[in-house]
Design a protein around this motif. Structure first.
Motif, short mmCIF file in Angstrom:
data_model
loop_
_atom_site.label_atom_id
_atom_site.label_comp_id
_atom_site.label_asym_id
_atom_site.label_seq_id
_atom_site.Cartn_x
_atom_site.Cartn_y
_atom_site.Cartn_z
N SER A 129 18.72 41.40 -28.11
CA SER A 129 18.03 42.06 -28.87
C SER A 129 17.03 41.76 -29.50
N PHE A 134 14.21 44.47 -29.04
CA PHE A 134 14.47 45.80 -29.02
C PHE A 134 13.85 46.59 -30.25
N ASP A 139 16.41 50.66 -25.96
CA ASP A 139 16.33 49.55 -25.26
C ASP A 139 17.75 48.74 -25.10
#
Length: 156
Positions: A129, A134, A139
């Motif tokens: 992430s 993200f 996402d």
């Protein structure tokens, strides 16, 4: 070895043992001046690896920075410090044995993600992430779905 507490160079080794899958030597030391005890690690460095960042800057590979990033991804997860050290040592060995003196930050990130994927799936997603930047919950969902599809097509 200089004492990290008082700066004296008069220290002695009290205990030595191998660490990190026999890739390092852990030494317990004591300062003769102030009596403080501390631990050092000794590792073989085959060559200086430079990491080429996304913006083109070149910085030396920093084991401690990689360790911190992986530790943050694994915070409050059932993974002990020894496993993290083994992951970082494995990544460093791959980089050093690759024969290149420069690697991209992308390569380091991919090695870290692969190591995390095998150790802890939650840490893997947390690291991804940040690494893949993200922006919203979709996402995460797309990444997890993509990862699941790759696992299903993996012949192992």
């Amino acid at each position: 070895m200089r004492c990290p507490f008082c700066g004296s160079e008069n220290t002695s080794v009290k205990d030595s043992r191998s660490a990190e899958d026999n890739t390092a030597v852990r030494r317990r030391r004591v300062c003769e001046a102030c009596g403080a005890r501390f631990t050092t690690f000794e590792r073989v460095q085959l060559r200086e690896i430079m990491v080429v960042k996304r913006d083109g800057k070149r910085v030396p590979f920093d084991r401690d920075r990689l360790t911190r990033s992986i530790t943050i991804a694994l915070r409050k997860r059932p993974v002990d410090r020894e496993q993290i050290d083994q992951m970082v040592s494995g990544i460093a060995r791959k980089l050093e044995s690759g024969g290149e003196t420069e690697v991209t930050s992308n390569e380091v990130g991919e090695f870290a993600m692969e190591a995390l994927r095998q150790v802890d799936p939650v840490g893997y997603v947390r690291f991804a992430s940040v690494y893949k930047d993200f922006r919203d919950p979709n996402d995460f969902a797309q990444f997890i779905e993509q990862t699941s599809l790759e696992d299903e097509s993996d012949p192992e």
